[in-house]
Motif scaffolding. Structure first.
Motif, PDB file in Angstrom:
ATOM      1  N   ARG A  11       0.861  -1.178   0.000  1.00  0.00           N
ATOM      2  CA  ARG A  11       0.000   0.000   0.000  1.00  0.00           C
ATOM      3  C   ARG A  11       0.900   1.232   0.000  1.00  0.00           C
ATOM      4  N   ARG A  12       0.786   2.026  -1.038  1.00  0.00           N
ATOM      5  CA  ARG A  12       1.644   3.202  -1.159  1.00  0.00           C
ATOM      6  C   ARG A  12       1.131   4.345  -0.275  1.00  0.00           C
ATOM      7  N   ASP A  97       4.326   6.779   6.083  1.00  0.00           N
ATOM      8  CA  ASP A  97       3.755   7.610   5.021  1.00  0.00           C
ATOM      9  C   ASP A  97       4.775   8.664   4.579  1.00  0.00           C
ATOM     10  N   VAL A  98       5.888   8.167   4.058  1.00  0.00           N
ATOM     11  CA  VAL A  98       7.007   9.024   3.667  1.00  0.00           C
ATOM     12  C   VAL A  98       7.422   8.713   2.238  1.00  0.00           C
ATOM     13  N   GLU A  99       7.771   9.752   1.486  1.00  0.00           N
ATOM     14  CA  GLU A  99       8.303   9.602   0.141  1.00  0.00           C
ATOM     15  C   GLU A  99       9.717  10.174   0.092  1.00  0.00           C
ATOM     16  N   ARG A 117       4.587   2.150   4.803  1.00  0.00           N
ATOM     17  CA  ARG A 117       4.072   2.924   3.671  1.00  0.00           C
ATOM     18  C   ARG A 117       5.093   3.982   3.251  1.00  0.00           C
ATOM     19  N   VAL A 118       6.228   3.469   2.793  1.00  0.00           N
ATOM     20  CA  VAL A 118       7.339   4.326   2.358  1.00  0.00           C
ATOM     21  C   VAL A 118       7.655   4.018   0.902  1.00  0.00           C
ATOM     22  N   VAL A 119       7.905   5.066   0.118  1.00  0.00           N
ATOM     23  CA  VAL A 119       8.361   4.905  -1.256  1.00  0.00           C
ATOM     24  C   VAL A 119       9.733   5.559  -1.392  1.00  0.00           C
ATOM     25  N   VAL A 120      10.689   4.789  -1.909  1.00  0.00           N
ATOM     26  CA  VAL A 120      12.011   5.313  -2.239  1.00  0.00           C
ATOM     27  C   VAL A 120      12.075   5.358  -3.761  1.00  0.00           C
ATOM     28  N   ARG A 121      12.049   6.557  -4.317  1.00  0.00           N
ATOM     29  CA  ARG A 121      11.923   6.708  -5.773  1.00  0.00           C
ATOM     30  C   ARG A 121      13.176   7.402  -6.333  1.00  0.00           C
ATOM     31  N   LEU A 130      19.953  -1.683   7.284  1.00  0.00           N
ATOM     32  CA  LEU A 130      18.582  -1.932   7.733  1.00  0.00           C
ATOM     33  C   LEU A 130      18.512  -3.190   8.588  1.00  0.00           C
ATOM     34  N   ARG A 131      19.591  -3.516   9.255  1.00  0.00           N
ATOM     35  CA  ARG A 131      19.613  -4.721  10.079  1.00  0.00           C
ATOM     36  C   ARG A 131      18.570  -4.624  11.194  1.00  0.00           C
ATOM     37  N   GLY A 132      17.762  -5.681  11.308  1.00  0.00           N
ATOM     38  CA  GLY A 132      16.766  -5.714  12.367  1.00  0.00           C
ATOM     39  C   GLY A 132      15.612  -4.752  12.171  1.00  0.00           C
ATOM     40  N   ALA A 133      15.559  -4.100  11.010  1.00  0.00           N
ATOM     41  CA  ALA A 133      14.465  -3.158  10.752  1.00  0.00           C
ATOM     42  C   ALA A 133      13.196  -3.914  10.363  1.00  0.00           C
ATOM     43  N   ARG A 134      12.076  -3.197  10.421  1.00  0.00           N
ATOM     44  CA  ARG A 134      10.804  -3.770   9.978  1.00  0.00           C
ATOM     45  C   ARG A 134      10.262  -2.896   8.853  1.00  0.00           C
ATOM     46  N   LEU A 135      10.081  -3.505   7.679  1.00  0.00           N
ATOM     47  CA  LEU A 135       9.586  -2.790   6.508  1.00  0.00           C
ATOM     48  C   LEU A 135       8.228  -3.363   6.124  1.00  0.00           C
ATOM     49  N   THR A 136       7.218  -2.515   6.104  1.00  0.00           N
ATOM     50  CA  THR A 136       5.862  -2.929   5.740  1.00  0.00           C
ATOM     51  C   THR A 136       5.305  -1.955   4.715  1.00  0.00           C
TER      52      THR A 136
END
Length: 224
Positions: A11-12, A97-99, A117-121, A130-136
């Motif tokens: 989900r963007r 919610d970051v772009e 809800r992050v977009v890296v463009r 990003l060790r141990g990070a949580r990306l959703t």
């Protein structure tokens, strides 16, 4: 009849900044600072200390964050455009919610961080930790990732669309609904055994075949 399992798309974010942003003109940040509806434009924040700060409805454009200290910071409903950061400390930070657009990052510390809800463009990131990070619900789109470290991270509904991934470390990572099919290039340094929960193309499978063979101890040689 067996039903084919489909990968859920991320989900963007729907980042809508306020029509009028206040202009932040200071040369420094404050630890535990509270920044609402502000625009940071063209600022050199090298070495700034914003540990634990909160950025809500903010825009950071063409700023320099080299060696900035932002552990535990919270960035919510915000955009980062053409930001440069080398050695920036965002350990344990929350990005929701970051772009991020056309950023240039090197050695940025995001270990233990939460990205939702992050977009890296566009842009490029070298040695992203990003060790141990949580990306959703995260999308990496048309960007270049060199030596990204996802060790022991949890990735759920993460997609790589037009992204180039060089020598990623997935050791100990947990993947759920991760879509790698859109990656234009994919090489792994470690953790090929952690690809369970990801979907790849037949071409990517062939490219990764030597790593899979090495993982299970198969020696591949041409007949003599």
């Amino acid at each position: 009849m067996t039903r084919r399992k489909t990968t859920k798309a991320p989900r963007r974010p729907a980042v809508r900044l306020p029509a009028a942003l206040g202009r932040y003109g200071a040369a420094e940040l404050e630890p535990d600072g509270d920044y609402d509806s502000l625009e940071f434009s063209g600022l050199d924040l090298t070495g700034a200390d914003g540990a634990g700060a909160r950025f809500m409805d903010c825009a950071l454009r063409r700023c320099v964050l080299d060696e900035a200290r932002l552990p535990g910071a919270r960035l919510i409903d915000s955009v980062l455009e053409e930001v440069r950061g080398a050695g920036t400390d965002l350990a344990g930070a929350t990005l929701r919610d970051v772009e991020l657009t056309d950023t240039r990052l090197g050695g940025v510390q995001l270990h233990g961080a939460t990205l939702e809800r992050v977009v890296v463009r566009g842009g490029k990131a070298d040695f992203l930790n990003l060790r141990g990070a949580r990306l959703t619900d995260v999308v990496f789109e048309d960007c270049v990732l060199v030596d990204p470290d996802f060790g022991n991270a949890r990735l759920e509904r993460v997609a790589f669309e037009g992204a180039t991934i060089h020598r990623a470390d997935l050791s100990g990572a947990r993947l759920t609904d991760v879509d790698l099919r859109g990656a234009t290039e994919l090489t792994l340094e470690r953790g090929v055994d952690r690809l369970a929960g990801a979907v790849i193309t037949p071409e990517q499978l062939l490219a990764l075949a030597p790593a899979f063979a090495a993982q299970v101890g198969v020696e591949v040689r041409s007949p003599e």
